[in-house]
Design a protein around this motif. Structure first.
Motif, PDB file in Angstrom:
ATOM      1  N   PRO A  83       0.835  -1.200   0.000  1.00  8.27           N
ATOM      2  CA  PRO A  83       0.000   0.000   0.000  1.00  8.27           C
ATOM      3  C   PRO A  83       0.870   1.251   0.000  1.00  8.27           C
ATOM      4  O   PRO A  83       1.913   1.287   0.637  1.00  8.27           O
ATOM      5  N   SER A  84       0.440   2.239  -0.750  1.00 10.46           N
ATOM      6  CA  SER A  84       1.232   3.463  -0.838  1.00 10.46           C
ATOM      7  C   SER A  84       0.724   4.495   0.161  1.00 10.46           C
ATOM      8  O   SER A  84      -0.451   4.500   0.533  1.00 10.46           O
ATOM      9  N   ALA A  89       0.740  12.580  -2.489  1.00  7.30           N
ATOM     10  CA  ALA A  89      -0.404  13.008  -3.292  1.00  7.30           C
ATOM     11  C   ALA A  89      -0.980  14.309  -2.746  1.00  7.30           C
ATOM     12  O   ALA A  89      -1.296  15.232  -3.512  1.00  7.30           O
ATOM     13  N   SER A  90      -1.124  14.418  -1.429  1.00  9.55           N
ATOM     14  CA  SER A  90      -1.696  15.646  -0.870  1.00  9.55           C
ATOM     15  C   SER A  90      -0.724  16.817  -1.046  1.00  9.55           C
ATOM     16  O   SER A  90      -1.153  17.950  -1.296  1.00  9.55           O
ATOM     17  N   GLY A  91       0.587  16.549  -0.938  1.00  6.93           N
ATOM     18  CA  GLY A  91       1.563  17.622  -1.164  1.00  6.93           C
ATOM     19  C   GLY A  91       1.539  18.109  -2.602  1.00  6.93           C
ATOM     20  O   GLY A  91       1.599  19.310  -2.875  1.00  6.93           O
ATOM     21  N   GLY A  92       1.446  17.182  -3.547  1.00  8.75           N
ATOM     22  CA  GLY A  92       1.371  17.563  -4.962  1.00  8.75           C
ATOM     23  C   GLY A  92       0.091  18.302  -5.280  1.00  8.75           C
ATOM     24  O   GLY A  92       0.082  19.274  -6.047  1.00  8.75           O
ATOM     25  N   ARG A  93      -1.003  17.849  -4.687  1.00  6.71           N
ATOM     26  CA  ARG A  93      -2.286  18.514  -4.913  1.00  6.71           C
ATOM     27  C   ARG A  93      -2.251  19.948  -4.376  1.00  6.71           C
ATOM     28  O   ARG A  93      -2.713  20.878  -5.026  1.00  6.71           O
ATOM     29  N   ALA A  94      -1.665  20.132  -3.187  1.00  7.54           N
ATOM     30  CA  ALA A  94      -1.574  21.476  -2.601  1.00  7.54           C
ATOM     31  C   ALA A  94      -0.690  22.374  -3.466  1.00  7.54           C
ATOM     32  O   ALA A  94      -1.007  23.551  -3.681  1.00  7.54           O
ATOM     33  N   ALA A  95       0.411  21.824  -3.988  1.00 11.80           N
ATOM     34  CA  ALA A  95       1.297  22.626  -4.843  1.00 11.80           C
ATOM     35  C   ALA A  95       0.580  23.038  -6.124  1.00 11.80           C
ATOM     36  O   ALA A  95       0.734  24.173  -6.594  1.00 11.80           O
ATOM     37  N   GLN A  96      -0.212  22.137  -6.688  1.00 15.49           N
ATOM     38  CA  GLN A  96      -0.917  22.469  -7.915  1.00 15.49           C
ATOM     39  C   GLN A  96      -1.979  23.532  -7.662  1.00 15.49           C
ATOM     40  O   GLN A  96      -2.112  24.486  -8.422  1.00 15.49           O
TER      41      GLN A  96
END
Length: 110
Positions: A83-84, A89-96
């Protein structure tokens, strides 16, 4: 000179219209024929029991399925399955989301 150009343009437009109509008719005929073919097929409804499940899967079946998967996917190698974490994912989403934040009126994003 100008009338010849207009005449040629009308010829080209006429040919394009005729070809478009022919293609539309061919598509309509194909859709009609495939709909009739699909309606004509009787639906195979399974009756009775589903295939019995044996205690073990024969080695020949495993080999055949493995060969089919290899042929479809190519030479891939699975290194690790686990499991990842979703932190990246949340860090990338916040940056975007922060990169698309509109700036003050009239100046656009920074």
């Amino acid at each position: 000179m100008v009338t010849a150009a207009i005449y040629q343009a009308l010829q080209v437009y006429g040919i394009a219209i005729v070809i478009s109509l022919l293609v539309a008719v061919v598509i309509k005929v194909l859709v009609y024929l495939t709909a009739r073919i699909e309606k004509a097929k009787p639906v195979d409804m399974p009756t009775g029991t589903v295939c019995p499940i044996g205690l073990g899967v024969p080695d020949e079946d495993v080999a055949a399925l493995s060969a089919a998967i290899f042929a479809a996917m190519g030479p891939h190698r699975i290194l690790h399955i686990a499991p990842s974490s979703h932190g990246w994912a949340s860090g990338g989403r916040a940056a975007q989301h922060s990169s698309h934040t509109p700036g003050p009126a009239g100046r656009g994003p920074r």
